[in-house]
Write an enzyme that holds these catalytic residues in place. Sequence first.
Site, PDB file in Angstrom:
ATOM      1  N   GLN A   1      37.375  71.313  50.353  1.00  0.00           N
ATOM      2  CA  GLN A   1      36.386  70.585  49.489  1.00  0.00           C
ATOM      3  C   GLN A   1      36.782  69.937  48.244  1.00  0.00           C
ATOM      4  OE1 GLN A   1      33.852  73.283  47.215  1.00  0.00           O
ATOM      5  NE2 GLN A   1      32.058  71.563  46.866  1.00  0.00           N
TER       6      GLN A   1
ATOM      7  N   TYR B   1      39.010  88.139  45.993  1.00  0.00           N
ATOM      8  CA  TYR B   1      39.151  86.518  45.209  1.00  0.00           C
ATOM      9  C   TYR B   1      39.618  86.670  43.809  1.00  0.00           C
ATOM     10  CZ  TYR B   1      38.203  81.669  44.645  1.00  0.00           C
ATOM     11  OH  TYR B   1      38.333  80.284  44.223  1.00  0.00           O
TER      12      TYR B   1
END
Length: 318
Positions: A14, A144
């Site tokens: 992205q 994460y």
Amino acid sequence: MTTEKILITGALGQIGTELTNRLVEIHGAENVVASGLDRWQKNLTSAAYYERMDVSNTQLVRQVIKDYEITTVYHLASLLSGTSEKQPLFAWKLNIEPLLNFCEMAREGLISKIFWPSSIAVFGKGIPKENVGQDVVLNPTTVYGISKMAGEKWCEYYFDKHGVDVRSIRYPGLISWKTPAGGGTTDYAVEIFYEAIEEKKYKSYITENTAMPMLYMDDAIEATLQLMAAPKEKLTVHTSYNLGGMTFTPKELAAEIKKEIPEFEISYEADFRQKIAESWPASIDDSIAKKDWDLNYTFDISEMTKDMLKNLRIKLKK
Ligand code: SER
């Protein structure tokens, strides 16, 4: 003329697709090497070179750095928050080891500058939701977030101990139309635009009043380039800079979309990502970035919504 020779990892992702093309505009295609796990896709990258490689393959990466005489690395390859929860050990390995490999190469003098993205996921319990400052306690509750927090500390360590020039931004949720996001918690704010155009409705996995910080890709790319262009001695943060962008809830975003597509309807069905979203701040204080390297933004929620819909309609031929 530019003296930089750039390698981008995660170049088909992205951020990578858009950053690669901007770097080509600035430095010229010959000075940009894109890389990723997937096959080269001509429509996605304007870089003159593409290396299909697994960024965890430290020997191969090192060879690529030497072959192209790379000076600067934008290391974007990463597993985002949603996907990391499903593959914790792989996420830890992918999000940390290649970063250390690049820091080692910088320590050895093989490369001179690194960009590495961190995230609002480093924040967690025990801090206020609003206007979260640079130096609050980091208490991430996701795989994460833990990997990004550790990565930040490694960046700071390599700077303090070895003078490595590694720069980083804590990106909020990133919204863009060129390349879909993948596996993040903030991705609802991208998906919603596709569904609004295609289906005129969207079922959000984040509940209506959950606010998260977000940033339009154009602003994220410019911020990244500004940070990388800033004089080293002006930088005071060597973990990762807070970036705020804008803050909104799914309900507020839906209301903006409704202004452009009146028949659009949103519904809500929370999944596991709701808990992740709740562990993150609603808004961020980025005054240090504004002071150190003149950070500024062009897009607010309404400009961003108009631009997303305009470009996605062209892309989707609607
Ligand atoms: N956009 C990221 C995610 O949702 C946050 O950095 O995982």
